[in-house]
Write an enzyme that holds these catalytic residues in place. Sequence first.
Site, PDB file in Angstrom:
ATOM      1  N   GLU A 105      13.111   3.761   1.121  1.00 17.27           N
ATOM      2  CA  GLU A 105      12.381   4.198   2.323  1.00 17.27           C
ATOM      3  C   GLU A 105      13.268   4.151   3.574  1.00 17.27           C
ATOM      4  OE1 GLU A 105       9.348   5.379   1.904  1.00 17.27           O
ATOM      5  OE2 GLU A 105       9.246   4.801  -0.208  1.00 17.27           O
ATOM      6  N   TYR A 163       1.021   5.517  -0.043  1.00 15.27           N
ATOM      7  CA  TYR A 163       0.209   6.696   0.303  1.00 15.27           C
ATOM      8  C   TYR A 163       0.936   8.011   0.032  1.00 15.27           C
ATOM      9  CZ  TYR A 163       3.279   6.326   4.285  1.00 15.27           C
ATOM     10  OH  TYR A 163       4.414   6.245   5.072  1.00 15.27           O
ATOM     11  N   GLY A 164       2.213   7.956  -0.319  1.00 15.01           N
ATOM     12  CA  GLY A 164       2.995   9.175  -0.569  1.00 15.01           C
ATOM     13  C   GLY A 164       3.549   9.120  -1.977  1.00 15.01           C
ATOM     14  N   PHE A 171       0.844  -1.192   0.000  1.00  9.79           N
ATOM     15  CA  PHE A 171       0.000   0.000   0.000  1.00  9.79           C
ATOM     16  C   PHE A 171       0.878   1.240   0.000  1.00  9.79           C
ATOM     17  CE2 PHE A 171      -2.240   3.430   2.220  1.00  9.79           C
ATOM     18  CZ  PHE A 171      -3.390   3.514   1.466  1.00  9.79           C
TER      19      PHE A 171
HETATM   20  C1  SIN Z   1       4.634   5.750   0.577  1.00  6.51           C
HETATM   21  O1  SIN Z   1       4.550   6.472  -0.418  1.00  6.51           O
HETATM   22  O2  SIN Z   1       3.833   4.812   0.760  1.00  6.51           O
HETATM   23  C2  SIN Z   1       5.721   5.936   1.588  1.00  6.51           C
HETATM   24  C3  SIN Z   1       6.235   7.304   1.720  1.00  6.51           C
HETATM   25  C4  SIN Z   1       6.914   7.824   0.508  1.00  6.51           C
HETATM   26  O3  SIN Z   1       7.773   7.118  -0.074  1.00  6.51           O
HETATM   27  O4  SIN Z   1       6.634   8.949   0.095  1.00  6.51           O
END
Ligand code: SIN
Length: 189
Positions: free
Chosen positions: A99, A26-27, A24
């Site tokens: 990450e 989200y960013g 999943f």
């Molecule tokens: C994500 O996108 O799920 C983690 C945070 C990011 O890499 O911006």
Amino acid sequence: MSFNTIEANRRAGRFADREQLWLFGYGSLIYKAGFDYLERRPASITGWVRRFWQGSHDHRGTPDAPGRVATLVRAPGETCLGMAYRVTPAIFEHLDHREKNGYLRFATEMTFADGTTDEGLVYIATEDNAAFAGPAPVAEIARRIAASQGPSGPNRDYLLNLAAALRELGATDAHVFALEAELRALEDG
Ligand code: SIN
């Protein structure tokens, strides 16, 4: 906890024994995959909200002038919309590196648009990580984002790309959209 979470994620080995799994995002993982995947579907998780509370020393800032990027913060009853990717554990090496500035792999249940659910993986930078920047007024976060850049580019691009991707998904995210409006006001002013 150290800044670099690569070892912690490798040691924990969460989901490493699976042939396939859902990741999943989200960013930045919503608008920029940068890895091979088998399938991509909008999905949501409950009990979390997206917040620009994580410092970025390696992508959208530098150790001396960290930017701010998204993490998830616990919020019972809230829903966070994002993008799910069906992947193989072969991508962990790439993702753990990407990450590495504080994000750990966690298991989560996610819900797809058709109402079905599955368990999968999400990278979250929790508040005990060394790069956690924490809450701050929207104007302050926007100023920091406007001023920061790192090896992956200007911090503003991360925010604006995410806001655009969320709009495309039909997501309402008051925090992200408020930051976007504040950033645009700063840039126009
Ligand atoms: C994500 O996108 O799920 C983690 C945070 C990011 O890499 O911006």
